[in-house]
Scaffold this motif. Sequence first.
Motif, PDB file in Angstrom:
ATOM      1  N   GLY C  63       0.779  -1.259  -0.130  1.00 59.50           N
ATOM      2  CA  GLY C  63       0.081   0.185   0.086  1.00 59.50           C
ATOM      3  C   GLY C  63       0.756   1.099  -0.035  1.00 59.50           C
ATOM      4  N   ASP C  64       2.065   1.243   0.418  1.00 56.11           N
ATOM      5  CA  ASP C  64       2.825   2.248   0.476  1.00 56.11           C
ATOM      6  C   ASP C  64       3.221   2.839  -1.037  1.00 56.11           C
ATOM      7  N   VAL C  65       3.353   4.194  -1.198  1.00 56.41           N
ATOM      8  CA  VAL C  65       3.564   4.760  -2.509  1.00 56.41           C
ATOM      9  C   VAL C  65       5.298   5.167  -2.550  1.00 56.41           C
ATOM     10  N   VAL C  66       6.045   4.704  -3.452  1.00 61.23           N
ATOM     11  CA  VAL C  66       7.370   4.837  -3.326  1.00 61.23           C
ATOM     12  C   VAL C  66       8.068   5.262  -4.772  1.00 61.23           C
ATOM     13  N   ILE C  67       9.083   5.999  -4.666  1.00 61.39           N
ATOM     14  CA  ILE C  67       9.774   6.284  -5.849  1.00 61.39           C
ATOM     15  C   ILE C  67      11.027   5.303  -6.150  1.00 61.39           C
ATOM     16  N   GLY C  68      10.759   4.693  -7.345  1.00 62.09           N
ATOM     17  CA  GLY C  68      11.788   3.717  -7.706  1.00 62.09           C
ATOM     18  C   GLY C  68      12.632   4.003  -8.834  1.00 62.09           C
ATOM     19  N   LYS C  69      13.671   3.210  -9.040  1.00 59.36           N
ATOM     20  CA  LYS C  69      14.568   3.398 -10.180  1.00 59.36           C
ATOM     21  C   LYS C  69      14.663   1.938 -11.064  1.00 59.36           C
ATOM     22  N   ILE C  70      14.498   1.832 -12.179  1.00 59.51           N
ATOM     23  CA  ILE C  70      14.552   0.543 -13.022  1.00 59.51           C
ATOM     24  C   ILE C  70      15.965   0.391 -13.166  1.00 59.51           C
ATOM     25  N   ASP C  71      16.208  -0.720 -12.335  1.00 50.49           N
ATOM     26  CA  ASP C  71      17.758  -1.435 -12.668  1.00 50.49           C
ATOM     27  C   ASP C  71      18.046  -2.538 -13.233  1.00 50.49           C
ATOM     28  N   ASP C  72      16.997  -3.181 -13.819  1.00 52.60           N
ATOM     29  CA  ASP C  72      16.678  -4.253 -14.662  1.00 52.60           C
ATOM     30  C   ASP C  72      15.657  -4.507 -15.474  1.00 52.60           C
ATOM     31  N   VAL C  73      15.906  -4.836 -16.601  1.00 53.18           N
ATOM     32  CA  VAL C  73      14.868  -5.495 -17.584  1.00 53.18           C
ATOM     33  C   VAL C  73      14.715  -6.692 -18.033  1.00 53.18           C
ATOM     34  N   ARG C  74      13.704  -7.321 -17.598  1.00 51.84           N
ATOM     35  CA  ARG C  74      13.715  -8.801 -17.957  1.00 51.84           C
ATOM     36  C   ARG C  74      12.649  -9.139 -18.917  1.00 51.84           C
ATOM     37  N   PHE C  75      12.289 -10.352 -19.215  1.00 51.75           N
ATOM     38  CA  PHE C  75      11.352 -10.730 -20.362  1.00 51.75           C
ATOM     39  C   PHE C  75      10.049 -10.228 -19.963  1.00 51.75           C
ATOM     40  N   SER C  76       9.662 -10.278 -18.821  1.00 54.94           N
ATOM     41  CA  SER C  76       8.453  -9.761 -18.395  1.00 54.94           C
ATOM     42  C   SER C  76       7.981  -9.210 -17.174  1.00 54.94           C
ATOM     43  N   MET C  77       9.203  -8.795 -16.760  1.00 54.17           N
ATOM     44  CA  MET C  77       9.076  -7.843 -15.394  1.00 54.17           C
ATOM     45  C   MET C  77      10.421  -6.934 -15.548  1.00 54.17           C
ATOM     46  N   TRP C  78      10.148  -5.641 -14.687  1.00 58.63           N
ATOM     47  CA  TRP C  78      11.486  -4.875 -14.345  1.00 58.63           C
ATOM     48  C   TRP C  78      11.805  -4.817 -13.005  1.00 58.63           C
ATOM     49  N   GLY C  79      13.272  -4.878 -12.665  1.00 61.29           N
ATOM     50  CA  GLY C  79      13.720  -5.024 -11.517  1.00 61.29           C
ATOM     51  C   GLY C  79      13.797  -3.381 -11.103  1.00 61.29           C
ATOM     52  N   VAL C  80      13.187  -3.005 -10.040  1.00 59.89           N
ATOM     53  CA  VAL C  80      13.190  -1.935  -9.510  1.00 59.89           C
ATOM     54  C   VAL C  80      13.980  -1.479  -8.319  1.00 59.89           C
ATOM     55  N   ASP C  81      14.773  -0.634  -8.118  1.00 58.23           N
ATOM     56  CA  ASP C  81      15.592  -0.250  -6.791  1.00 58.23           C
ATOM     57  C   ASP C  81      14.591   0.736  -6.294  1.00 58.23           C
ATOM     58  N   ILE C  82      14.159   0.398  -4.834  1.00 61.61           N
ATOM     59  CA  ILE C  82      13.384   1.015  -4.204  1.00 61.61           C
ATOM     60  C   ILE C  82      13.837   1.730  -2.943  1.00 61.61           C
ATOM     61  N   ASN C  83      15.298   1.751  -2.821  1.00 64.27           N
ATOM     62  CA  ASN C  83      16.157   2.519  -1.787  1.00 64.27           C
ATOM     63  C   ASN C  83      15.566   1.585  -0.500  1.00 64.27           C
TER      64      ASN C  83
END
Lengths: 236, 263, 467
Positions: C63-83
Amino acid sequence: MFFIISNDKELRADGRAYNELRPIKIEAGVLKRADGSAYLEVGGNKILASVYGPRESYIRRLLKPNTGVIRVRYNMAPFSVDDRKRPGPDRRSTEISKIAADALRPALMLESFPRSMVDVSIEVIEAEGGTRCAGITAAAVALADAGIPMKDIVVGCAAGKVNDQIVLDLSEKEDKEGQADVPIAIMPRTGEITLLQADGNLTEEEFEEALDLAMEGCMKISELQHEALKNRYSSE
Amino acid sequence: MDIVPEITRKSITRLINDGKRADGRAFDERRDIFIEPNVIEKAEGSARVKLGDTQVIVGVKPTIGEPFGDTPNLGVLMTNCELLPMAAPGFEPGPPSPESIELARVVDRGIRESELVDLEKLCIEEGKKVWMLFIDLHVIDYDGNLFDASNLAVMAALMNTKLPVAEYIDDEVVLSEDETMDLPIRDKLALSTFVKIGNGLILDPSLEEEEILDARITIGVTDEGNHVCSMQKGGEAPLSRDEILDAVHMAFTTKDDLLSYLD
Amino acid sequence: MIYVNEKDLVVPGELLAEDDYYPGRGTFEDDGKICSKLLGLVSLRNKKISVIPLKSKYLPKKGDVVIGKIDDVRFSMWGVDINSPYSGILPASEVFGREKKELSRVFDIGDVLFLRIVDVDEVKKVKLGLKGRGMGKFKGGVIVDIAPTKVPRLIGKKGSMINMIKDKTGCKIVVGQNGLVWVKGNEDMEQIVKNIIKLIEREAHTSGLTDRIKNKLCLLIDGELPPEEEEVEEVEQEEEEEEDAFEEGLKKPELQDFRDEVEKELAEEGFIDEDSEEDEEDDEDSEDEEFEEDLEDFNDETEDYEDIDEEDLDDEDSEEDIEEFEDDISDEELEDVISEAISEDEDEDEIVEESEDEEDVEDSEDDEDLEDSEEEAVEESEDEEDVEEDSEESPEEEAVEESEEENEDDSDDDEDDSKDEKSKKPNFMDTYEYINEQKKNNKSSFDLSRADNSKSPTLNISQGRGI
């Protein structure tokens, strides 16, 4: 520094009473990048400790599913001792890294950070006897500074035997010339011992005396740890 | 955070293209410098330097050894660097990384080529015994521009290094117990690192700037000699002739200010 | 028996109270004694004693809202660095409909997104989503990072601090609960806001901060302080207000059910139109299968060093994860699709087999869909900007403020929370007002020289050289 000099014991080579610590100074939050950090001086020791984490680790085999884990690296700067030490880990620093982690771990409450790693780094900038205890003391302050949940702030101190007398907090010279050294670390609130080593020769009575003396020293240093953390957030 | 957010890259680049920097500095302005000499009693020379929030500790330890065959009358300098894990989340323990070796070698080259240490005076007996100085660089907090911070720390440590007076008597080196000599320093070296971002060439990059640099150039100039004595280019992008000459010019114009911190 | 006062700074292991008192968050009980487990400030409410940390890592919470940075792109998902100690994943299904798209054409490495945490499972895999107002990719602006524990202070009571900054600078500001802040406006204003936010972080535990920040802003922007009368008045008023709000908030910590919130939000804002709903639901199965494969890849890759045993274990885990995700999605989305989702769950095995075929299909579909997807992304971010401009109390903030409340609550006081949950929704309150009265300053930065090597108390015991 803290104690009334008693008459029934001889003063030590550096003028301290048998139960007197070397001067200590602790400061928390001294590095920018690290999540938590501390600087500690005791006698001629100068020690920096840093904490990163809890964070992800690519070494997944070290992680635990139910709690966070701690990893400690104890390292001596090449210029920290009289004869330059070759950089990099040796058997001594590897052992101290391990026992330092063992000493700090019982206090950690990392259940809310499963599968994460807390990296502690202890750098001995200058060494003058008792660096492992000083390193653990500094690392515990850095852990608290990093906001790591803990049952207690672990504190380390040594006692030993010099000239057939049990004394507190051996200097480098006393350590080298002395008959025994007993470094310990405790959780001061409960008095539980998390690190214990001993080398040298002690009778049963002498060991008991050394242990009690070292614990007394720990309690004093503990107060300074608290002060350091509180000073970090108090105005000058 | 190894990956720099795209919008951060863009905003820093845009600022620089407009002639500005995120922290408000001029392009040829360094961050605050703080030098504390003699921080390690057990080292014969030492210093701690803060450049912005970057912090480096240097210790100098001497030993006595045999000179190299081709330079029988010269002492020896050896520079070693450790990027400690405490200095940045990405620094790992282990054998020296290429970055730490490059740093050590660039600093070493400046000291060596400027000939600021009179190595002949470090000779105890020609062909037999000379002073060998280990310069150990400990990076404890990495916030950008390790080159300049490290060079300052090494300079400061060398300038306060004291060696016991040594004599060669009957095939043996005898060290005086109370007499010391200052390390023979005859010049000073100013090391200046610039990075190119967008259209700008900026001095003393912060961490943020360093993370997005296109190209980097480090220039060592001597104080007395007023010579360029070492350079190192880094980064993936090429530099033009004019950009390099600009950087060299700025290295000379900012030299005095930098070296004034060593007085 | 109590040993500390409200707002005292305490350290881990410090004895706080005995008997008659209850351990709240940031504390633990040992043999009838309540002790702090953190470096933080004491909060006392009706015999419940808690410690609010001064520093801590962001722990992802549903439920939290966060700011994240895409650090990986895969076939069907992104990896996101959320600090955070745990990185996030954004399944492709959260972004596109049934169609397959090349992920990196939509969000690429280094992109910064405003996201909602859809789920955190028991192995701390964090699933992210973009459903909600203003969610999506940021364009332009700067990112500022602060300690996540200082987010409430930055927002201020009912957004007082953040709104003041917005008004004064004309910048758009979005605050993630993970301590990342996005600022966009005039170039110079962006830098001013950045510095102001850093200042707030440094002085979060000092008093009269809102006012000092106001003065500072006025000085920076207008070149003069605001009229004095007003100033004095506001100091008192604000401090009181903030204090009141703080007290109130502490009495009624609230654990909100995010599901309700989102559904309400989605419905209200007309974000859910029926077509898209169905699309999303349809997609989830197929996408998740791929997602599962990716996840397995991911585990395989990262487990190079591990023994076979552990690998096996982890694979099991990841399968569980997937099931959980599916459960959560079906729960969380619209209730009327739940039954559908369940029935699809039963077909799971079949779908797994099919999924490889689907991969092949994907490539061919790519071209057509790409443009759409890009447009989608653009629309989303524009949407968000509009929202920002239109209202002072932007939805992001509300979200942050509200869920910040939740954030304050730890599992430690589950009991109380469940009670509190029923009580009315509290106002956002500023935990850090606490610290205000402490009148403490952050000691700026490290100074080894405080070790005073020059004047030095340092010993000279080290005459004996040699080791």
